[in-house]
Design a protein around this motif. Structure first.
Motif, mmCIF file in Angstrom:
data_model
loop_
_atom_site.group_PDB
_atom_site.id
_atom_site.type_symbol
_atom_site.label_atom_id
_atom_site.label_comp_id
_atom_site.label_asym_id
_atom_site.label_seq_id
_atom_site.Cartn_x
_atom_site.Cartn_y
_atom_site.Cartn_z
ATOM 1 N N GLY A 238 -3.051 -36.661 -43.652
ATOM 2 C CA GLY A 238 -1.781 -37.059 -43.016
ATOM 3 C C GLY A 238 -0.552 -36.545 -43.743
ATOM 4 N N LEU A 239 -0.743 -35.582 -44.662
ATOM 5 C CA LEU A 239 0.377 -35.173 -45.512
ATOM 6 C C LEU A 239 1.524 -34.513 -44.739
ATOM 7 N N PHE A 240 1.216 -33.860 -43.620
ATOM 8 C CA PHE A 240 2.279 -33.200 -42.855
ATOM 9 C C PHE A 240 3.224 -34.216 -42.206
ATOM 10 N N GLY A 241 2.692 -35.416 -41.987
ATOM 11 C CA GLY A 241 3.491 -36.410 -41.262
ATOM 12 C C GLY A 241 3.915 -37.597 -42.104
ATOM 13 N N LEU A 242 3.966 -37.410 -43.436
ATOM 14 C CA LEU A 242 4.283 -38.536 -44.327
ATOM 15 C C LEU A 242 5.522 -39.303 -43.885
ATOM 16 N N SER A 243 6.595 -38.547 -43.559
ATOM 17 C CA SER A 243 7.898 -39.179 -43.324
ATOM 18 C C SER A 243 8.187 -39.388 -41.839
ATOM 19 N N ILE A 244 7.289 -38.918 -40.992
ATOM 20 C CA ILE A 244 7.549 -38.997 -39.541
ATOM 21 C C ILE A 244 7.059 -40.351 -39.016
ATOM 22 N N PRO A 245 7.908 -41.062 -38.263
ATOM 23 C CA PRO A 245 7.518 -42.409 -37.813
ATOM 24 C C PRO A 245 6.204 -42.420 -37.051
ATOM 25 N N GLU A 246 5.528 -43.565 -37.137
ATOM 26 C CA GLU A 246 4.209 -43.695 -36.490
ATOM 27 C C GLU A 246 4.271 -43.431 -34.992
ATOM 28 N N GLU A 247 5.384 -43.829 -34.353
ATOM 29 C CA GLU A 247 5.468 -43.625 -32.886
ATOM 30 C C GLU A 247 5.434 -42.143 -32.518
ATOM 31 N N TYR A 248 5.691 -41.262 -33.483
ATOM 32 C CA TYR A 248 5.593 -39.816 -33.221
ATOM 33 C C TYR A 248 4.377 -39.212 -33.930
ATOM 34 N N GLY A 249 3.459 -40.065 -34.356
ATOM 35 C CA GLY A 249 2.199 -39.556 -34.885
ATOM 36 C C GLY A 249 2.140 -39.382 -36.390
ATOM 37 N N GLY A 250 3.192 -39.790 -37.113
ATOM 38 C CA GLY A 250 3.175 -39.639 -38.571
ATOM 39 C C GLY A 250 2.734 -40.924 -39.263
ATOM 40 N N LEU A 251 2.807 -40.911 -40.604
ATOM 41 C CA LEU A 251 2.429 -42.105 -41.364
ATOM 42 C C LEU A 251 3.604 -43.076 -41.494
ATOM 43 N N GLY A 252 4.825 -42.569 -41.248
ATOM 44 C CA GLY A 252 5.987 -43.453 -41.196
ATOM 45 C C GLY A 252 6.403 -44.043 -42.534
ATOM 46 N N LEU A 253 6.222 -43.298 -43.619
ATOM 47 C CA LEU A 253 6.657 -43.820 -44.921
ATOM 48 C C LEU A 253 8.180 -43.866 -44.983
ATOM 49 N N ASP A 254 8.705 -44.900 -45.635
ATOM 50 C CA ASP A 254 10.138 -44.852 -45.926
ATOM 51 C C ASP A 254 10.319 -43.992 -47.182
ATOM 52 N N LEU A 255 11.572 -43.770 -47.585
ATOM 53 C CA LEU A 255 11.780 -42.797 -48.667
ATOM 54 C C LEU A 255 11.220 -43.289 -50.005
ATOM 55 N N ALA A 256 11.323 -44.610 -50.246
ATOM 56 C CA ALA A 256 10.785 -45.146 -51.509
ATOM 57 C C ALA A 256 9.274 -44.905 -51.579
ATOM 58 N N GLU A 257 8.618 -45.052 -50.440
ATOM 59 C CA GLU A 257 7.166 -44.810 -50.406
ATOM 60 C C GLU A 257 6.877 -43.320 -50.536
ATOM 61 N N GLU A 258 7.691 -42.541 -49.849
ATOM 62 C CA GLU A 258 7.490 -41.080 -49.899
ATOM 63 C C GLU A 258 7.612 -40.562 -51.335
ATOM 64 N N VAL A 259 8.611 -41.033 -52.079
ATOM 65 C CA VAL A 259 8.766 -40.489 -53.433
ATOM 66 C C VAL A 259 7.594 -40.895 -54.351
ATOM 67 N N ARG A 260 6.951 -42.007 -54.036
ATOM 68 C CA ARG A 260 5.746 -42.368 -54.815
ATOM 69 C C ARG A 260 4.631 -41.363 -54.564
#
Ligand code: COS
Length: 387
Positions: free
Chosen positions: A48-70
């Motif tokens: 799921g790395l391509f969709g880390l920051s893309i909201p779930e409704e568009y098929g991503g994992l929907g991480l917020d930025l704090a989660e993404e930087v981890r």
């Protein structure tokens, strides 16, 4: 939207294992071949790395930025070339659509960017417009009411050789309009009139590719304008870069962690004067300085990312983070080479490659000097406002 903390921990753990077991062992081969193998790209898609920051409704994992930087700090522990494969989809190649795009644009592009089926690339820089982003010369001339014709050259465009869509800044107004005359377009890479230059031969980050994108009379529909309104492209680009700078800072912090781990392990194994060099205080000073700076960088990005998620304007802090973290990893890489001695200068050890790879972080998405300028101008503006 934040993930369940347990789910996030599992994701971080899965990424850590992927980095340790699948990516680090292949770093040398990727640098030599200047290519990330397809099977690793398939594994990145599955994680799921391509969709880390893309909201779930568009098929991503929907991480917020704090989660993404981890997650991104974990990914920073291996060659930046790996992160580059999906990095533009997570950051500068998708965020323009997410931040300022219309609902139709989001639906048309985000699911394919999230899955990795489509690669998104960010095309701002030109031969004559780099740090001075408002001086973009690529022209977008109206062709009737429903189309534009794009002509110009974009330079050093990360992932352009594999891109399916560009977030591309072009001038709809006059040159004198500066930033106000710039419009952001979503340009499909297969349109007639688009050609790519030869891949750039770079100092480091082999396996990640950049090249020129030439536009010669490329006809795009008016609904390719991000958000549908002319003249907003500079602001869209700046907002994308604010977020991108925090993402990149996290990559730099991750790379610093790897360099420190390599240095400590080498210093504990290497013997000179009858003892391991880790027991010498001059080596310890270098290790301690690097550890302290790593922790400062990590704390800075994690706090700034939390504030970004809470809706704060973090433009100044993102610039502070980019300035500090990318300069910091340069110092850490330099010390890592020093701790390794002669071994740090030969390609048998990863620090030689990292030393070259991390040099780019101080240049792209705004040089250190641009970050200084953004920080100081924001301080002055605030002081003027407060009288
Ligand atoms: N978020 C939202 N809007 C922003 C913004 C931000 N972070 N930064 C600037 N803007 C807005 C300003 O508010 C201003 O709007 P108004 O005209 O409505 O007042 C407009 O954008 C122009 O801003 P400014 O006058 O600051 O533009 P400058 O040309 O002076 O820009 C810098 C200066 C140096 C900050 C900009 O050109 C820059 O960031 N350059 C580096 C670009 C870069 O990173 N290049 C690397 C390649 S991209 S990988």
């Amino acid at each position: 939207m934040a993930l369940d903390p347990q789910v996030l921990d599992q994701l971080v753990e899965a990424v850590r294992r992927f980095v340790e077991e699948r990516l680090i062992p292949r770093e040398h081969e990727v640098a030599e071949a200047d290519l990330v193998p397809d099977e690793l790209i398939a594994e990145m898609k599955a994680l799921g790395l391509f969709g880390l920051s893309i909201p779930e409704e568009y098929g991503g994992l929907g991480l917020d930025l704090a989660e993404e930087v981890r997650v991104v700090q974990e990914l920073g522990r291996t060659s930046p070339a790996f992160r580059s494969v999906f990095g533009t989809n997570v950051g500068i190649g998708s965020q323009g659509i997410l931040i300022d795009g219309t609902e139709e644009q989001k639906r048309a592009y985000l699911p394919r960017l999230a899955s990795g089926e489509l690669i998104g690339s960010f095309a701002l820089t030109e031969p004559e417009a780099g740090s001075d982003a408002a001086s973009v010369r690529t022209r977008a001339e109206k062709d009737g009411n429903s189309h534009y014709i794009l002509t110009g050259t974009k330079r050093f465009i990360t992932n352009a050789p594999r891109a399916g869509v560009f977030t591309l800044m072009a001038r709809t107004g006059n040159q004198e309009d500066g930033a106000r005359g710039i419009t952001a377009f979503l340009v499909d890479a297969d349109l007639p009139g688009i050609t790519l230059g030869k891949p750039d031969r770079k100092m480091g980050q082999q396996g990640a590719h950049t090249c020129d994108v030439n536009l010669d009379g490329v006809r795009v529909p008016a609904d390719a304008i991000i958000g549908g309104k002319e003249g907003q492209g500079f602001k869209t680009a700046m907002k994308v870069l604010d977020r991108g700078r925090l993402h990149l800072s996290a990559v730099a912090v991750g790379a610093a962690r790897r360099l420190i781990d390599e240095s400590l392990s080498y210093a504990m194994g290497r013997k000179q004067f009858g003892q391991r060099i880790a027991d010498f205080q001059l080596i310890q000073a270098m290790l301690a300085d690097s550890e302290t700076e790593w922790l400062a960088g990590k704390s800075l990005i994690e706090a700034a990312a939390r504030d970004y998620d809470a809706g704060a304007d973090v433009a100044r802090r993102a610039a502070c983070a980019k300035l500090f973290c990318t300069e910091m990893v340069g110092r850490v890489a330099d010390r890592a080479v020093q701790i390794h001695g002669g071994a740090g200068y030969v390609a048998d050890y990863p620090v030689e490659r990292f030393y070259r790879d991390v040099r780019l972080f101080r240049l792209y998405e705004g040089t250190s000097q641009i970050q200084q300028l953004v920080i100081a101008r924001s301080m002055i503006r605030e002081a003027e406002r407060e009288g």
